[in-house]
Design a protein around this motif. Sequence first.
Motif, PDB file in Angstrom:
ATOM      1  N   PRO A 192       0.845  -1.200   0.000  1.00 35.73           N
ATOM      2  CA  PRO A 192       0.000   0.000   0.000  1.00 35.73           C
ATOM      3  C   PRO A 192       0.875   1.242   0.000  1.00 35.73           C
ATOM      4  O   PRO A 192       2.110   1.162   0.075  1.00 35.73           O
ATOM      5  CB  PRO A 192      -0.760  -0.137   1.323  1.00 35.73           C
ATOM      6  N   ARG A 193       0.240   2.421  -0.073  1.00 35.90           N
ATOM      7  CA  ARG A 193       1.017   3.666   0.026  1.00 35.90           C
ATOM      8  C   ARG A 193       1.597   3.832   1.430  1.00 35.90           C
ATOM      9  O   ARG A 193       2.702   4.328   1.601  1.00 35.90           O
ATOM     10  CB  ARG A 193       0.133   4.866  -0.317  1.00 35.90           C
ATOM     11  N   ALA A 194       0.845   3.422   2.428  1.00 43.02           N
ATOM     12  CA  ALA A 194       1.313   3.500   3.808  1.00 43.02           C
ATOM     13  C   ALA A 194       2.484   2.539   4.015  1.00 43.02           C
ATOM     14  O   ALA A 194       2.540   1.468   3.403  1.00 43.02           O
ATOM     15  CB  ALA A 194       0.183   3.155   4.776  1.00 43.02           C
ATOM     16  N   ARG A 195       3.420   2.930   4.881  1.00 44.79           N
ATOM     17  CA  ARG A 195       4.522   2.047   5.231  1.00 44.79           C
ATOM     18  C   ARG A 195       4.007   0.947   6.154  1.00 44.79           C
ATOM     19  O   ARG A 195       3.237   1.203   7.074  1.00 44.79           O
ATOM     20  CB  ARG A 195       5.635   2.841   5.930  1.00 44.79           C
ATOM     21  N   VAL A 196       4.412  -0.281   5.872  1.00 50.34           N
ATOM     22  CA  VAL A 196       3.990  -1.424   6.679  1.00 50.34           C
ATOM     23  C   VAL A 196       5.135  -1.851   7.586  1.00 50.34           C
ATOM     24  O   VAL A 196       6.264  -2.036   7.131  1.00 50.34           O
ATOM     25  CB  VAL A 196       3.559  -2.604   5.792  1.00 50.34           C
ATOM     26  N   VAL A 197       4.843  -1.990   8.876  1.00 54.49           N
ATOM     27  CA  VAL A 197       5.825  -2.459   9.853  1.00 54.49           C
ATOM     28  C   VAL A 197       5.271  -3.715  10.516  1.00 54.49           C
ATOM     29  O   VAL A 197       4.131  -3.722  11.001  1.00 54.49           O
ATOM     30  CB  VAL A 197       6.133  -1.384  10.919  1.00 54.49           C
ATOM     31  N   LEU A 198       6.076  -4.759  10.534  1.00 55.40           N
ATOM     32  CA  LEU A 198       5.674  -6.028  11.119  1.00 55.40           C
ATOM     33  C   LEU A 198       6.299  -6.190  12.499  1.00 55.40           C
ATOM     34  O   LEU A 198       7.508  -5.993  12.662  1.00 55.40           O
ATOM     35  CB  LEU A 198       6.094  -7.186  10.216  1.00 55.40           C
ATOM     36  N   VAL A 199       5.494  -6.552  13.482  1.00 54.53           N
ATOM     37  CA  VAL A 199       5.963  -6.750  14.853  1.00 54.53           C
ATOM     38  C   VAL A 199       5.391  -8.050  15.395  1.00 54.53           C
ATOM     39  O   VAL A 199       4.525  -8.672  14.768  1.00 54.53           O
ATOM     40  CB  VAL A 199       5.551  -5.572  15.769  1.00 54.53           C
ATOM     41  N   GLU A 200       5.858  -8.476  16.542  1.00 56.32           N
ATOM     42  CA  GLU A 200       5.294  -9.657  17.184  1.00 56.32           C
ATOM     43  C   GLU A 200       3.838  -9.372  17.585  1.00 56.32           C
ATOM     44  O   GLU A 200       3.499  -8.236  17.936  1.00 56.32           O
ATOM     45  CB  GLU A 200       6.108 -10.023  18.418  1.00 56.32           C
ATOM     46  N   PRO A 201       2.960 -10.397  17.544  1.00 54.26           N
ATOM     47  CA  PRO A 201       1.541 -10.165  17.841  1.00 54.26           C
ATOM     48  C   PRO A 201       1.290  -9.446  19.161  1.00 54.26           C
ATOM     49  O   PRO A 201       0.433  -8.559  19.234  1.00 54.26           O
ATOM     50  CB  PRO A 201       0.958 -11.586  17.853  1.00 54.26           C
ATOM     51  N   GLN A 202       2.040  -9.794  20.189  1.00 55.83           N
ATOM     52  CA  GLN A 202       1.810  -9.188  21.505  1.00 55.83           C
ATOM     53  C   GLN A 202       2.272  -7.736  21.578  1.00 55.83           C
ATOM     54  O   GLN A 202       1.975  -7.036  22.554  1.00 55.83           O
ATOM     55  CB  GLN A 202       2.496 -10.008  22.609  1.00 55.83           C
ATOM     56  N   LYS A 203       2.984  -7.271  20.545  1.00 56.06           N
ATOM     57  CA  LYS A 203       3.485  -5.894  20.529  1.00 56.06           C
ATOM     58  C   LYS A 203       2.674  -4.969  19.622  1.00 56.06           C
ATOM     59  O   LYS A 203       2.984  -3.776  19.533  1.00 56.06           O
ATOM     60  CB  LYS A 203       4.953  -5.876  20.099  1.00 56.06           C
ATOM     61  N   VAL A 204       1.671  -5.509  18.936  1.00 57.69           N
ATOM     62  CA  VAL A 204       0.919  -4.719  17.951  1.00 57.69           C
ATOM     63  C   VAL A 204       0.311  -3.462  18.579  1.00 57.69           C
ATOM     64  O   VAL A 204       0.471  -2.349  18.062  1.00 57.69           O
ATOM     65  CB  VAL A 204      -0.172  -5.589  17.287  1.00 57.69           C
ATOM     66  N   ILE A 205      -0.373  -3.614  19.687  1.00 54.54           N
ATOM     67  CA  ILE A 205      -1.068  -2.472  20.290  1.00 54.54           C
ATOM     68  C   ILE A 205      -0.075  -1.434  20.790  1.00 54.54           C
ATOM     69  O   ILE A 205      -0.222  -0.227  20.520  1.00 54.54           O
ATOM     70  CB  ILE A 205      -1.985  -2.953  21.433  1.00 54.54           C
ATOM     71  N   ALA A 206       0.957  -1.866  21.512  1.00 51.64           N
ATOM     72  CA  ALA A 206       1.938  -0.926  22.055  1.00 51.64           C
ATOM     73  C   ALA A 206       2.656  -0.160  20.947  1.00 51.64           C
ATOM     74  O   ALA A 206       2.829   1.066  21.035  1.00 51.64           O
ATOM     75  CB  ALA A 206       2.950  -1.669  22.929  1.00 51.64           C
ATOM     76  N   GLU A 207       3.060  -0.868  19.880  1.00 43.51           N
ATOM     77  CA  GLU A 207       3.768  -0.206  18.777  1.00 43.51           C
ATOM     78  C   GLU A 207       2.849   0.754  18.036  1.00 43.51           C
ATOM     79  O   GLU A 207       3.264   1.847  17.628  1.00 43.51           O
ATOM     80  CB  GLU A 207       4.332  -1.252  17.815  1.00 43.51           C
ATOM     81  N   ALA A 208       1.605   0.387  17.875  1.00 45.48           N
ATOM     82  CA  ALA A 208       0.652   1.258  17.179  1.00 45.48           C
ATOM     83  C   ALA A 208       0.397   2.529  17.976  1.00 45.48           C
ATOM     84  O   ALA A 208       0.395   3.635  17.416  1.00 45.48           O
ATOM     85  CB  ALA A 208      -0.662   0.509  16.946  1.00 45.48           C
TER      86      ALA A 208
END
Length: 325
Positions: A224-240
């Motif tokens: 997509p136009r947005a940059r995609v960053v992949l993290v561990e599932p348990q870190k999704v909320i904190a990173e977002a």
Amino acid sequence: MTATTSDIEKAAEVLRAGGLVGLPTETVYGLGANAEDPAAVARIFQAKGRPPTHPLIVHIASAEHLDDWVEEVPVTARLLAEHFWPGPLTLVLRRGRRVPLEATGGLETVAVRVPDHPVALALLSAFGGGVTAPSANRFGSVSPTTAAHVRAELGDAVDFVLDGGPCEVGVESTIVDATGGTPTILRPGGVTREDLETALGHPVVVPATSGVRVPGQHPSHYAPRARVVLVEPQKVIAEAELAQEQGHQVGVFLPASLADASVNAHAVVALPDSVDAYAYGLYGFLRGLDQRGCDLIIASLPVEEGLGLAIANRLRRAAGPRHSV
């Protein structure tokens, strides 16, 4: 199926005249051209902004026509074709004389498949030949799964679009190198590794790298136009939430295991429990976050089993080498 018989006949005429047709398959929408017309094939690369060394897939009407397009069909390739066609499996074999080098990126191998969609099969039958058809989008961007996506992405660069409704699988076909004695998966897709292993009766390898060039191998793809960053599932909320606090317009792929959690983000996609539903919606989710103005997408990889392997492959490509963890 919304395309009419007259629509299909018109699309076949466009192909015969050297034009480009947007056509539905069970995986994603393709940008089709007469596979035997080098000038028409060249138009695909121009319309997509695709490097001419990036090979295309030749779509044919049935497994019975495979010998017309390749030099030889090993026993294993014949077995896979009979088992999975029509369907989301692409076989890489030695190029036959009917296939111009323009369609193979200059390679002596060709990728071939029979799509499992009534509109695509009707078009192939009406046209009476092979159709080269990569995904109908700009090179490297999110693949289209509706006719509207094709029109929005390519505009006047495509001469005619056949509307066959939303694609049922939602991710591209599995590409298997069938040139040697032991088939290997070059791109995970709609036919799972487990399905292949059941049909063949032995394990199938998914190499980290391959010397065979096939679609979807560019370091950044399906993006997509947005940059995609992949993290561990348990870190999704904190990173977002951290990225949102830093001023980003964050889109979040929220795993089903966190469905009850609240997230401070610009947009949230609650992922379905079913991996099939995830695959079906993947590209729509990415497009939707672009449309909502996100500049950053935080996601995690699913378990790499079944269609989860294909989803993980697409997310890694969407993130690119610098933004995967």
